[in-house]
Design a protein around this motif. Structure first.
Motif, mmCIF file in Angstrom:
data_model
loop_
_atom_site.group_PDB
_atom_site.id
_atom_site.type_symbol
_atom_site.label_atom_id
_atom_site.label_comp_id
_atom_site.label_asym_id
_atom_site.label_seq_id
_atom_site.Cartn_x
_atom_site.Cartn_y
_atom_site.Cartn_z
ATOM 1 N N TYR A 1 0.852 -1.200 0.000
ATOM 2 C CA TYR A 1 0.000 0.000 0.000
ATOM 3 C C TYR A 1 0.884 1.245 0.000
ATOM 4 O O TYR A 1 0.630 2.205 -0.732
ATOM 5 C CB TYR A 1 -0.894 0.047 1.241
ATOM 6 C CG TYR A 1 -1.952 -1.016 1.322
ATOM 7 C CD1 TYR A 1 -2.351 -1.730 0.209
ATOM 8 C CD2 TYR A 1 -2.586 -1.294 2.543
ATOM 9 C CE1 TYR A 1 -3.325 -2.705 0.298
ATOM 10 C CE2 TYR A 1 -3.568 -2.260 2.632
ATOM 11 C CZ TYR A 1 -3.938 -2.968 1.517
ATOM 12 O OH TYR A 1 -4.894 -3.925 1.620
ATOM 13 N N ALA B 1 0.944 4.173 -2.589
ATOM 14 C CA ALA B 1 0.576 5.485 -2.045
ATOM 15 C C ALA B 1 1.643 6.515 -2.415
ATOM 16 O O ALA B 1 1.336 7.647 -2.793
ATOM 17 C CB ALA B 1 0.404 5.401 -0.531
ATOM 18 N N ALA C 1 -4.401 1.852 -1.319
ATOM 19 C CA ALA C 1 -3.226 2.714 -1.264
ATOM 20 C C ALA C 1 -3.649 4.175 -1.296
ATOM 21 O O ALA C 1 -3.095 5.013 -0.569
ATOM 22 C CB ALA C 1 -2.297 2.408 -2.442
ATOM 23 N N ALA D 1 -2.892 7.072 1.313
ATOM 24 C CA ALA D 1 -2.305 8.365 0.959
ATOM 25 C C ALA D 1 -3.149 9.504 1.513
ATOM 26 O O ALA D 1 -2.622 10.515 1.981
ATOM 27 C CB ALA D 1 -2.185 8.481 -0.562
ATOM 28 N N CYS E 1 2.398 9.688 3.170
ATOM 29 C CA CYS E 1 1.755 8.649 2.359
ATOM 30 C C CYS E 1 2.264 7.272 2.751
ATOM 31 O O CYS E 1 1.507 6.308 2.875
ATOM 32 C CB CYS E 1 2.049 8.865 0.885
ATOM 33 S SG CYS E 1 1.073 10.169 0.176
ATOM 34 N N GLY F 1 0.076 4.246 4.257
ATOM 35 C CA GLY F 1 0.002 2.918 3.651
ATOM 36 C C GLY F 1 0.259 1.820 4.660
ATOM 37 O O GLY F 1 -0.521 0.872 4.796
#
Lengths: 306, 396
Positions: A19, A23, A241, A245, A256, A260
């Motif tokens: 993620y 992100a 993701a 973010a 971010c 994630g």
């Protein structure tokens, strides 16, 4: 007794790393061009299938389903990562030139539709080339479960986690120490001023899209051995993701990444409590975060002058 | 003026002759996913079966002396597209029967259309329980099926769990899609009928790669038998997560475990764990082997072979009904399907009065086979529990 909690933490970090990587790719284009690539999920799937195709040629197998489990060994996997990253990056340039640049700096959000449309195009081309069936990308470090403090994890999950951390540290250093990084940050801060300072703003924006798409393609090759590759797998990851973010703050790369990872771990722990509440918990969290900090936990405050 | 009239007359004559040419053929339709989702492979296999049956029918002079033609429409697994295809096939192409679809959800989206237009639909892929149920407000039900049925599979799995002396604590697991939740509802209802009280019920996402959190709860509750309803890939992921926490209960699964996607996700060793039901295993009869040899070059994946068989038998049962009705009129064929005389020796089984006014499933639990993976092959499965089961044990 503690094993389930350690397991949830490990599993959460493994998924969270992916993620975080995607992100980060959202953040890169957002900070430099103020736009997002809404077909990032398709780039993830695309990267995975490019990777599988490269393995197909290298292993000499006759079909996607006949790739031997040892195909990813040695230098093969790094080569696959590189090719998938470069090809996705090149297509990233295409999407910027064809679907984003005509709309940057103009009022309205036409780029939302045009990037989604590009994703549909990419997926359909993928379906023509590879067909709808899922395919396997063999894990480079084998598939045997590693036991850590009573919890189990697969080598590929650890590899994903470490690759994500390495890529993020490298990106952070690049942005803060190198000339290119500084130029990118300047463009993010104010394209007009950066342009006056002699920075090639167009080149920076193209570079941002290439880097962001390359990252998505690499993420695809990293995820595929864990999730099995399908042309439909990217959307789910990209959506999570993006949520990560938003929690961390789109304008802050470190935020971010944090978002994630946090999302992966939260999902995993909510699953330990009530799995069907996972999505609800995640989006309630987003609403709370946005209510308290509209730009995400670490996002820069935007002052809109009217 | 006169030339104008001649041209008009010629056009009219031409139009007449083409429509006569069209009327000579019997058009049958297939509407389902052929390209856009992993289940498209099942749709492609189904079409192979229908086409093989049509080739056989045309080779002996067609149906009612008329040639049979297959018209296929890809619905890209999207319900709106599937509804549109249905109108296109029935209103424009004038097909007399529609086979398909691939995805159960799409059948549920358009099942009112065959009922309103009085054109029979015979499903040969989608296994959703509600597809063949009569629509609201009564009226004739034009939805028939020659395939697996979720509820009948569940009936088999639950009777196995009930009669297995080692299954003391039973848990249910399902993915959060329509497929998973529909199956979970069937599992809970038939579980109640069998007097099974689950000690844990857990759900997971269709794209999840790690279900260890849910499984740890199952483990802590002491669950020794898990009944799971999910598609191929997530079922495979579930087994991978079991390996992570070293927890291996008995797994009774939906037939999605026969998919190649399941086998690929789980890997050869873990794939051998679940027991499930399907209409065929790799232990084919000589007759089935002949059909397999005939289509194998075009078959997109070996585990999709049952859909060739379903497609073939569905087309043949339709042909039997047309012959009995002496017409391809939808209403007459519908009535003939519900009262088929004689027997038809098909590839899945010998059909004897397969449908009735209340029974629209040609294949039921009794026709399903227990299966599991063994060394990469889908083998028939049997043990003492299965051998002792009688028809009276099944509740549905």
């Amino acid at each position: 007794m503690l094993a389930p909690y350690i397991q949830a933490m490990l599993s959460g970090l493994a998924v969270g790393g992916i993620y975080a990587l995607i992100a980060l790719s959202f953040s890169i284009t957002f900070t430099t061009t103020n736009t997002l690539n809404f077909s990032q999920g398709e780039f993830v799937s695309f990267g995975a299938f490019v990777g599988i195709t490269v393995l197909l040629f290298m292993s000499g197998a006759t079909s996607l389903s006949a790739i031997p489990l040892s195909a990813s060994g040695g230098l093969n996997y790094p080569i696959v990562l590189t090719v998938a990253g470069v090809l996705s990056g090149l297509i990233g340039i295409v999407i910027f030139v064809a679907a984003v640049r005509p709309f940057t700096g103009k009022p309205g959000m036409s780029w939302v539709m045009s990037t989604i449309g590009f994703g549909i195009l990419l997926q359909n081309v993928g379906l023509l080339v590879w067909g709808p069936a899922p395919a396997n990308l063999p894990a480079p470090l084998g598939d045997n479960v590693i036991r850590v403090l009573g919890a189990g994890v697969r080598p590929q999950e650890l590899l994903d986690l470490s690759a994500a951390v390495v890529i993020m540290i490298a990106y952070d250093l690049l942005m803060r120490k190198s000339r290119v990084g500084k130029a990118m940050r300047a463009v993010a801060h104010s394209p007009q001023t950066a342009s006056l300072m002699g920075i090639n703003v167009q080149a920076m924006m193209i570079g941002a899209y290439a880097a962001s798409s390359a990252l998505a393609g690499i993420a695809g090759v990293l995820i595929a051995p864990v999730s099995t590759a399908s042309l439909f797998m990217g959307l789910g990851f990209a959506l999570k993701a993006f949520a990560g973010a938003i929690i961390g703050g789109l304008s802050n790369a470190r935020g971010c990444i944090f978002g994630g990872f946090a999302l992966g771990v939260i999902e995993s722990y909510v699953g330990l409590w009530q799995a069907q509440w996972r999505e609800i918990a995640v989006f309630v969290l987003i609403i709370i975060v946005l209510a308290v900090k509209p730009n995400g936990l670490f996002g820069a405050r935007l002052v809109e002058k009217v | 003026m006169r030339t104008g009239r001649t041209i008009m007359a010629t056009i009219a004559a031409l139009a007449l002759s083409t429509s006569v040419a069209f009327a000579e053929d019997i058009k049958v339709g297939f509407n389902g996913d052929l390209s856009a989702s992993p289940s498209a492979l099942s749709g492609q296999a189904g079409v192979l079966g229908i086409q093989a049956a049509i080739d056989d029918i045309n080779a002996v002079g067609g149906l009612l002396g008329r040639k049979v033609i297959l018209v296929t429409r890809d619905d890209l697994s999207q319900p709106p597209k599937s509804i549109q295809n249905m109108s296109d096939l029935i209103d424009n192409e004038k097909v007399t029967v529609v086979f398909g679809p691939t995805n159960s959800g799409n059948a549920l989206a358009w099942k009112h259309i065959p009922n309103q237009k009085h054109v029979p639909s015979i499903g040969m892929v989608g296994s959703g329980t509600d597809i063949t149920k009569p629509g609201p407000g009564g009226g004739d039900n034009y939805m028939f099926r020659v395939s697996m049925v979720d509820r009948s599979q569940v009936a088999g799995l639950m009777v196995y769990a009930k009669n297995n002396p080692k299954s003391k604590k039973i848990g249910y697991m399902a993915e959060t899609t329509g497929y998973g939740q529909g199956g979970l509802k069937d599992i809970q209802e038939i579980g109640d009928l069998q007097g099974i009280k689950p000690v844990a019920v857990e759900r997971f996402g269709v794209a999840d790669t790690d279900m260890t959190s849910q499984l740890n709860k199952m483990k802590e509750a002491g669950v020794d038998t898990i009944v799971v309803w999910a598609q191929g890939t997530p079922t495979g992921q579930l087994l991978r997560s079991m390996e992570k926490i070293n927890y291996f209960p008995l797994v009774l699964s939906s037939w999605a475990a026969d998919n190649k996607s399941f086998f690929d996700a789980a890997g050869e060793k873990l794939a051998e764990l679940p027991i499930f039901m399907r209409t065929l295993t790799d232990d084919l009869t000589p007759k089935q082997q002949k059909l397999f040899a005939r289509v194998s070059a075009k078959l997109p994946s070996t585990p999709a072979f049952p859909f060739v068989v379903h497609g073939y038998d569905a087309m043949m049962l339709y042909a039997e009904a047309v012959k009995q009705a002496g017409s391809d009129d939808g209403q007459k064929v519908h009535d003939a399907l519900e009262n088929l005389k004689g027997t038809y020796d098909g590839y899945a089984k010998t059909y004897k009065a397969p449908f009735s006014a209340t029974q629209h499933e040609a294949l039921t639990t009794a026709d399903f086979k227990w299966a599991h993976w063994q060394a990469g092959k889908l083998r028939s499965y049997s043990d003492d529990i299965i051998k002792k089961l009688t028809a009276a044990d099944f509740k549905i």
